[in-house]
Design an enzyme around this catalytic site. Structure first.
Site, PDB file in Angstrom:
ATOM      1  N   CYS A  49      68.128  59.471  50.690  1.00  0.00           N
ATOM      2  CA  CYS A  49      68.723  58.197  50.297  1.00  0.00           C
ATOM      3  C   CYS A  49      69.184  57.474  51.559  1.00  0.00           C
ATOM      4  CB  CYS A  49      69.912  58.458  49.374  1.00  0.00           C
ATOM      5  SG  CYS A  49      70.752  56.958  48.827  1.00  0.00           S
ATOM      6  N   LEU A  50      68.916  56.177  51.636  1.00  0.00           N
ATOM      7  CA  LEU A  50      69.310  55.413  52.833  1.00  0.00           C
ATOM      8  C   LEU A  50      70.826  55.380  53.012  1.00  0.00           C
ATOM      9  CD1 LEU A  50      66.763  52.454  52.561  1.00  0.00           C
ATOM     10  CD2 LEU A  50      66.654  54.422  54.111  1.00  0.00           C
ATOM     11  N   HIS A 105      66.162  57.306  40.557  1.00  0.00           N
ATOM     12  CA  HIS A 105      67.094  57.329  41.692  1.00  0.00           C
ATOM     13  C   HIS A 105      67.761  55.957  41.857  1.00  0.00           C
ATOM     14  CE1 HIS A 105      68.076  58.613  46.016  1.00  0.00           C
ATOM     15  NE2 HIS A 105      68.359  57.315  46.010  1.00  0.00           N
ATOM     16  N   GLU A 106      66.957  54.887  41.787  1.00  0.00           N
ATOM     17  CA  GLU A 106      67.493  53.536  42.006  1.00  0.00           C
ATOM     18  C   GLU A 106      68.360  53.072  40.824  1.00  0.00           C
ATOM     19  OE1 GLU A 106      67.403  52.540  44.925  1.00  0.00           O
ATOM     20  OE2 GLU A 106      65.876  53.990  45.529  1.00  0.00           O
ATOM     21  N   HIS A 115      71.707  54.426  41.139  1.00  0.00           N
ATOM     22  CA  HIS A 115      72.557  53.655  42.065  1.00  0.00           C
ATOM     23  C   HIS A 115      73.268  52.519  41.328  1.00  0.00           C
ATOM     24  CE1 HIS A 115      72.077  55.243  46.071  1.00  0.00           C
ATOM     25  NE2 HIS A 115      70.766  55.138  46.070  1.00  0.00           N
TER      26      HIS A 115
HETATM   27 NI    NI Z   1      69.366  56.029  47.304  1.00  0.00          NI
END
Ligand code: NI
Length: 195
Positions: free
Chosen positions: A104-105, A146-147, A150
């Site tokens: 993850c960034l 995943h997004e 967020h």
């Molecule tokens: Ni992420």
């Protein structure tokens, strides 16, 4: 998303764990205006600069339900177009699960194997507020989950077992303390708290 829209944008600094905005729940988009289009462009610019394969708006400090995805650089995603998911909702999950090593960034240098449903049915709007419904599996289903997590204030590590969590404890602390180096601009947690 047309290629022009994908190209014009500003690289935005990425929020890191544990900036409170990454635990916030996104506000649904009600209207696509110039400001939102500009945000989408900048999210793509930020994604490609990092580089990454998915980015949610709260990772660049905006609490709207928008995420951008482009998996075309990976073998499994070859030929896939960049996607914008506005107000995405996962309507159904498969019982079958799959394992995949995620990163993850907002969590530099952290990787862990996450178990998630293998297939999902997702509903979302694109940048022209057209509604889409699709059933997907593999890498795309993985990135979408995943997004969308967020946008609900959830990190991939929230899905890990206690044993896995113990293994990443040190790395999480390093990120929280701002003791990580990245190749892309970030807002370190302490700075984010001050603003
Ligand atoms: Ni992420």
């Amino acid at each position: 998303m047309d290629s022009q829209t994908v190209k014009d944008g500003t690289i935005l600094p990425i929020r890191l764990y544990d900036d409170p905005i990454l635990r916030s729940k996104a506000t649904p988009v009600t209207e696509i205006d110039d400001q939102l289009i500009q945000l989408i462009r900048s999210m793509f610019a930020t994604l490609y600069n990092a580089p990454g394969i998915g980015l949610a708006a709260n990772q660049v400090g905006e609490t709207v339900a928008v995420t951008v995805i482009d998996i075309s650089d990976l073998e499994e995603g070859k030929g896939t177009k960049p996607m914008v998911l506005i107000n995405p909702v996962i309507e159904a999950f498969s019982e079958e699960t799959a394992e995949f090593e995620e990163g993850c960034l907002s969590l530099p240098d952290l990787r862990a194997t996450v178990v998630r449903p293998a297939e999902i049915q997702v509903r979302f709007y694109d940048e022209q507020m057209r509604e889409h419904r699709m059933t997907t599996g593999g890498l795309l289903a993985r990135v979408m989950q995943h997004e969308i997590d967020h946008l609900n204030g959830i990190y991939f590590f929230d899905h890990l077992s206690p044993v896995q969590r113990a293994r990443i404890f040190y790395q999480l602390r390093q990120i929280r303390k701002g003791l990580v180096k990245t190749e892309y601009p970030v807002v370190k947690p302490s700075k984010a708290y001050a603003s």
